[in-house]
Motif scaffolding. Sequence first.
Motif, PDB file in Angstrom:
ATOM      1  N   GLU A  80      35.765  27.809  45.023  1.00 60.26           N
ATOM      2  CA  GLU A  80      36.866  28.595  44.459  1.00 60.26           C
ATOM      3  C   GLU A  80      36.363  29.667  43.494  1.00 60.26           C
ATOM      4  O   GLU A  80      36.822  30.797  43.521  1.00 60.26           O
ATOM      5  N   ASP A  81      35.398  29.299  42.640  1.00 55.18           N
ATOM      6  CA  ASP A  81      34.919  30.259  41.638  1.00 55.18           C
ATOM      7  C   ASP A  81      33.504  29.876  41.209  1.00 55.18           C
ATOM      8  O   ASP A  81      33.158  28.689  41.179  1.00 55.18           O
ATOM      9  N   VAL A  82      32.706  30.882  40.871  1.00 55.94           N
ATOM     10  CA  VAL A  82      31.342  30.689  40.341  1.00 55.94           C
ATOM     11  C   VAL A  82      31.196  31.543  39.091  1.00 55.94           C
ATOM     12  O   VAL A  82      31.455  32.750  39.124  1.00 55.94           O
ATOM     13  N   LYS A 141      29.121  37.574  43.745  1.00 56.45           N
ATOM     14  CA  LYS A 141      30.015  37.843  44.877  1.00 56.45           C
ATOM     15  C   LYS A 141      29.799  36.775  45.935  1.00 56.45           C
ATOM     16  O   LYS A 141      28.715  36.638  46.504  1.00 56.45           O
ATOM     17  N   LEU A 142      30.859  36.013  46.166  1.00 61.01           N
ATOM     18  CA  LEU A 142      30.756  34.943  47.153  1.00 61.01           C
ATOM     19  C   LEU A 142      30.827  35.510  48.569  1.00 61.01           C
ATOM     20  O   LEU A 142      31.682  36.359  48.866  1.00 61.01           O
ATOM     21  N   PRO A 143      29.947  35.061  49.457  1.00 63.17           N
ATOM     22  CA  PRO A 143      30.072  35.471  50.861  1.00 63.17           C
ATOM     23  C   PRO A 143      31.333  34.868  51.470  1.00 63.17           C
ATOM     24  O   PRO A 143      31.831  33.832  51.011  1.00 63.17           O
TER      25      PRO A 143
END
Length: 553
Positions: free
Chosen positions: A423-425, A413-415
């Motif tokens: 953009e995406d991990v 979950k990106l902060p």
Amino acid sequence: MIITNKTNEKCVSWCKRISPLFVFLLFIFDLSAQEAPNITTEVDTTFIKIGEQVQWKVTVDIDSTDFVIFPEGQTFSPLETVEAFATDTTRKKDRLTLQKIYALTQFDSGAYKLPAQRIDINGVGFMTDSSMINVATVPVDTLNQKMYDIKPLINVDKSNYALWKYLLIGLLVLLIFGGLLYWFVFRKKPLTEEEKVALLPPYDRALLELKRLENSRYLIQDEYKEYYSELTTIVRSYLEEDAHVTAMESTTGQLIEKLELLKDAGELNLEDDTIKQFQQILQTADLVKFAKNKPSTSVAEHDRKLVEQIVEKTHEALPEPTEEELLEQAEYQEELERKAKKKKIKIAVISTVALILIGITIAGVKFGFGYLKDTVLGHPTKELLEGEWVRSSYGFPPIQLESPQVLVRQEIKLPPEAKATIEDVQAFEYRSPIALFNMGTTSITLAQKETEPEFDKTIEKILSNFEDQGAKNIITKQEEFSTISGVKGVKVFGSGNFPMPGSEELLEGEYTVLLFGGKGFQQYVILTWLKDDTYAQEIVDRILASVEVKTEA
């Protein structure tokens, strides 16, 4: 016809003028007789799909004395040579027709020029024609064909084939060893003739041996010394076993004296004549053995019969054994049997222990005693190393590598503050529940497609995460890293004290981080393991050697 000298001189002069011209004409004629080589080429198709093959055929028509060299290796680039078939040769009179076929392919779509090839004939190069080959992609119908979501990862039970194989081998070894042990130790072996005779009662055995002596060839071969030696041995052994007289080590006088004492004591009811006859036989035997006296054959046979009678009379003169004596004899026999059984068990135990020790020593010398201990007692990273490895791609842009376990996707979950730049991990990880062995991959797609990755910040963040998890005394080194395909990256590695899973205990460990990236994306691989764990080090080396990444998002 008369040829004068003058005429002869004219002929010689004409021949001198015509010879050079004649030779020149013959040379021209010889050259015209050798036809020039003829080279033709063709392809079976100029349009293929990705991965299909096109066959390029070259035909050379030459003289039988010409020497031809065809193209070798990857001379058809950008097309790739799959196979060069054997040369087909056809002869017609003094001409040869050589035909060679090459199988070519290409794995990327596009129009490719099949370059002209050089054919060497007698050291002279001849160039073939070039061609255009069109390579098309395989069409995929995404409209009519129903699409499905990616299936989630599932746990697959590990195959027990290797375990069963080792169990069967061990069982086979034990069966063979048990069979050998039974055959040579516990098996009730058939008795030999000598063993059967030895088990007879003293009286029966003495009579049987006297019967054998009667049928021997001692007297026929004038071997009187051997005859009387065996005769006295038989009777002395009988007296020692049945009458309990120490007869074997006694002289003739001592033995007769012992028999008379037993007779006077009432323990042996022998007549005086029997004792005197026995004394005479012993004295005769002494003369034969020590004085080389040679009695007649009839005397020797008569002495044997007298000994047989003495044995019978002695047996009759012996008192019947009491119940206590019989009981003692039975207990004695049982004790002998127990000792024999204990001896067999002892031999079996010693043999088993010796076999195990020999096996352990051989295995230890060949594989190392540490490896042997880990094999018997088990070692978590050794089991990972020797298990079934998996090669797979993780994330996008993909990171491809080989690992002892499948990496599991992690929910990231990106902060809110990171969404402006990322953009995406996509992260994947495996953690050993026992040993300090962890591995993971992360693929990051940046929001700005032209942004270059900042490796220094990524390294700083990774080391900070190590410290947040409890790691201390982290030492860092850095160098360039290249995959097998030549993709350049950064390798960060070192050591430190890492916490064990589920514990606050710190252990010495090592780590390696590989970082790759390009415009708009970044990838990295993280590995941690216990220091001095040779199996983990082998796992890491194998993983690092298998890493491949895409250089474009």
